[in-house]
Enzyme design. Structure first.
Site, PDB file in Angstrom:
ATOM      1  N   CYS A  95       0.828  -1.218   0.000  1.00  0.00           N
ATOM      2  CA  CYS A  95       0.000   0.000   0.000  1.00  0.00           C
ATOM      3  C   CYS A  95       0.866   1.274   0.000  1.00  0.00           C
ATOM      4  O   CYS A  95       1.515   1.548  -1.004  1.00  0.00           O
ATOM      5  CB  CYS A  95      -0.963  -0.072   1.179  1.00  0.00           C
ATOM      6  N   HIS A 194      -3.732  -5.834   2.411  1.00  0.00           N
ATOM      7  CA  HIS A 194      -3.486  -6.022   3.841  1.00  0.00           C
ATOM      8  C   HIS A 194      -4.155  -7.335   4.232  1.00  0.00           C
ATOM      9  O   HIS A 194      -4.782  -7.978   3.434  1.00  0.00           O
ATOM     10  CB  HIS A 194      -4.115  -4.878   4.636  1.00  0.00           C
TER      11      HIS A 194
HETATM   12  N1  GLN Z   1      -2.328   6.596   2.427  1.00  0.00           N
HETATM   13  C1  GLN Z   1      -2.370   5.790   1.246  1.00  0.00           C
HETATM   14  C2  GLN Z   1      -3.713   5.802   0.556  1.00  0.00           C
HETATM   15  O1  GLN Z   1      -4.705   6.094   1.158  1.00  0.00           O
HETATM   16  C3  GLN Z   1      -1.961   4.372   1.588  1.00  0.00           C
HETATM   17  C4  GLN Z   1      -2.908   3.703   2.517  1.00  0.00           C
HETATM   18  C5  GLN Z   1      -2.319   2.495   3.183  1.00  0.00           C
HETATM   19  O2  GLN Z   1      -1.114   2.303   3.153  1.00  0.00           O
HETATM   20  N2  GLN Z   1      -3.138   1.724   3.840  1.00  0.00           N
HETATM   21  O3  GLN Z   1      -3.774   5.495  -0.622  1.00  0.00           O
END
Ligand code: GLN
Length: 225
Positions: A95, A194
């Site tokens: 992510c 995740h």
């Molecule tokens: N902040 C980033 C987004 O919203 C990554 C989110 C995350 O790593 N869970 O795309």
């Protein structure tokens, strides 16, 4: 004496959303099964870092604010991470960590976070939706089931150099249009999954094998030096 595999967990204290640290725990468990100890170093702000001291790099997800903090620190590691990747060493980025390998990430707050610009892709925000929910996709190692929660939409700028990690069955993956999840380049995997993603044993075992190979090569290079 069991040998020790060295894992660098990039910005563990800042980039660790939705149980991503579970990926490192699962890998440590699988490596233990094969007779190796693991040492996991949190490489965080203001630290020296040589990627070639490690057998595996892990980079987890993060919130936009933490990503903007990391962006100010990580630029100095661009060269060592690039050389590590080009040398076919294994890395898993989830992510926000995945977004960092590309050119930039435009947040929902209108900020453009400069990323490492190691691989040809970029991540943008579009007003209509955050991508949240279960995901399922087909990969080289079989079907993977996970969970996504991101506002960034990732697009490849070079589709011959980068390959997707998988083809969507359920959920968004990289973005709502392309029908694919994640990215592969050499032995690097980027993913929006995740859950943690490595609860999927097929992909976890494939990565553990890559790490053992990388460890053996590092030990051989050490003894030649
Ligand atoms: N902040 C980033 C987004 O919203 C990554 C989110 C995350 O790593 N869970 O795309």
């Amino acid at each position: 004496m069991p040998e020790t595999i060295r894992i660098a967990y990039l910005y563990e204290d800042l980039m660790n959303t939705y149980g991503d640290s579970g990926d490192v725990k699962i890998l440590s468990f699988l490596l233990k099964e094969q007779g190796y100890n693991t040492q996991v170093d949190n490489v965080s702000l203001d630290e020296e870092f040589n990627a070639f001291d490690y057998d595996f790099l892990f980079f987890g997800g993060g919130q936009d604010f933490e990503q903007s903090v990391v962006a100010k620190d990580i630029a100095k590691h661009k060269q060592t991470i690039t050389e590590y990747i080009e040398d076919d060493k294994p890395m898993l980025c989830i992510c926000g960590g995945y977004q960092f390998l590309g050119k930039f990430y435009e947040t929902s707050g209108g900020e453009t976070i400069q990323c490492l610009d190691i691989l040809p892709f970029h991540t943008v925000f579009k007003a209509d939706s955050r991508m949240i929910g279960d995901t399922e996709y087909k990969t080289e190692w079989g079907t993977v089931k996970a969970f996504e929660n991101h506002s960034g939409r990732t697009y490849f700028d070079d589709k011959t150099m980068l390959k997707p990690l998988g083809k969507m069955i359920e959920g968004y993956g990289n973005n709502p249009e392309d029908g694919v999840e994640g990215m592969r380049y050499k032995n690097v995997i980027g993913s929006y999954s995740h859950g943690p993603i490595l609860k999927n044993e097929n992909i976890a075992r494939a990565i553990a094998d890559k790490i053992i190979k990388s460890h053996k090569e590092r030990m051989e290079n050490k003894s030649e030096a």
